[in-house]
Design an enzyme around this catalytic site. Structure first.
Site: not given
Length: 301
Positions: A19, A38, A73, A100, A171, A175, A205
């Site tokens: 994404l 990244d 990071d 993201n 997770y 989120k 992904t």
């Protein structure tokens, strides 16, 4: 014809693959200068063999766009600060932040190690908070200097955060926390010209193609509903000036579908105007539940 993000400077975290890569390419195609962040880690957050952000920068430049790579990071204050500094030092401004970055360490709750909990919450939730904090500090300083920005932040939640997901308690919790962070940031930062929204995307992904293999496989022909590129147009619009007035919202997006998520709101209510006994409270709760809408499905249940 002017492109939607002409002249804007956009930071995208976790933009080396999936994404994030799709978002970075889409912003560049609309005229933005992009900082491609990244860390280059594997699916579980451990160090990977290459720096994928460099490959995305090469793609953008090959198409005639402008981009730089950032390998810090963002779940550290120093990394997040250097990310904002990279945009300012290179392009002289920052207009949009897309949070993201993330990875998975899925386990059923009773088998989930503390380290796996901490690692996932760190990269998703702290990795949203710190870039947001440093970008917001810059925009606040701009306002104090007499320059009110048309700034945008797009956070990345998930259906797992909105509805829960079996085997993904770390997770899902992170989120869900991102949604709370989005709502608070939208309220606090409005005075500085900053809009903050979140998406809950469903796309193919590295994180989903194994977990949801049956639904994520690309078709042999026709519309590929799970392609990550389907999510990016909404993200680009939310990151552009054209989204003026839209803040504190969560959008679920998948394939060709966009849904405004309405979240928690008061449902059936009873007020005794005095203290309930436990028996009364239980009877009343069951009555109210019978009047309420049923909860949404839990992923993987």
């Amino acid at each position: 014809m002017s492109r939607m993000c002409e002249g804007r400077v956009v930071v995208v975290t976790g933009a080396g693959r999936g994404l994030g890569r799709a978002h970075a390419l889409a912003f560049a195609a609309e005229g933005a200068k992009v900082v491609v962040n990244d860390l280059g880690v594997g699916l579980d957050g451990t160090p990977g063999p290459d720096g994928p952000s460099l490959h995305v920068v090469e793609e953008i430049r090959a198409a005639g766009g402008e981009a730089i790579a950032h390998g810090g990071d963002v779940a550290t204050s120093a990394g997040a600060a250097s990310l904002v500094a990279a945009a300012l030092d290179t392009y002289g401004r920052l207009d949009t932040l897309v949070n993201n970055a993330g990875f998975l360490r899925d386990r059923m709750l009773v088998n989930l190690d503390e380290d796996d909990w901490d690692a996932v919450v760190r990269v998703h939730l702290k990795g949203h908070f710190l870039p947001l904090k440093h970008a917001a500090a810059h925009w606040r300083a701009e306002v104090k200097a007499g320059r009110t920005p048309a700034a945008r932040i797009v956070n990345t939640s998930s259906g797992a955060g909105l509805l829960g997901s079996v085997g993904q308690s770390n997770y899902s919790a992170a989120k869900a926390g991102i949604v709370g962070l989005t709502l608070v940031a939208a309220a606090e930062l409005a005075r500085y010209g900053v809009q903050v929204n979140a998406i809950a995307p469903a796309a193919r992904t590295r994180m989903t193609e194994r977990t949801f293999a049956d639904t994520m496989t690309a078709p042999d022909s026709g519309f590929d509903a799970m392609a990550p590129e389907n999510v990016s147009p909404l993200v680009v619009w939310l990151g552009a000036e054209q989204s003026a007035g839209v803040t504190g919202r969560v959008f679920e997006t998948e394939g060709g579908r966009i849904t405004v998520m309405e979240g928690w709101r008061p449902g059936p209510t009873a007020d005794k105007e005095a203290r309930w006994t436990p028996e009364e409270a239980g009877e009343t709760a069951l009555k109210l539940l019978g009047e309420a809408e049923p909860p949404g499905p839990v992923y993987g249940a």
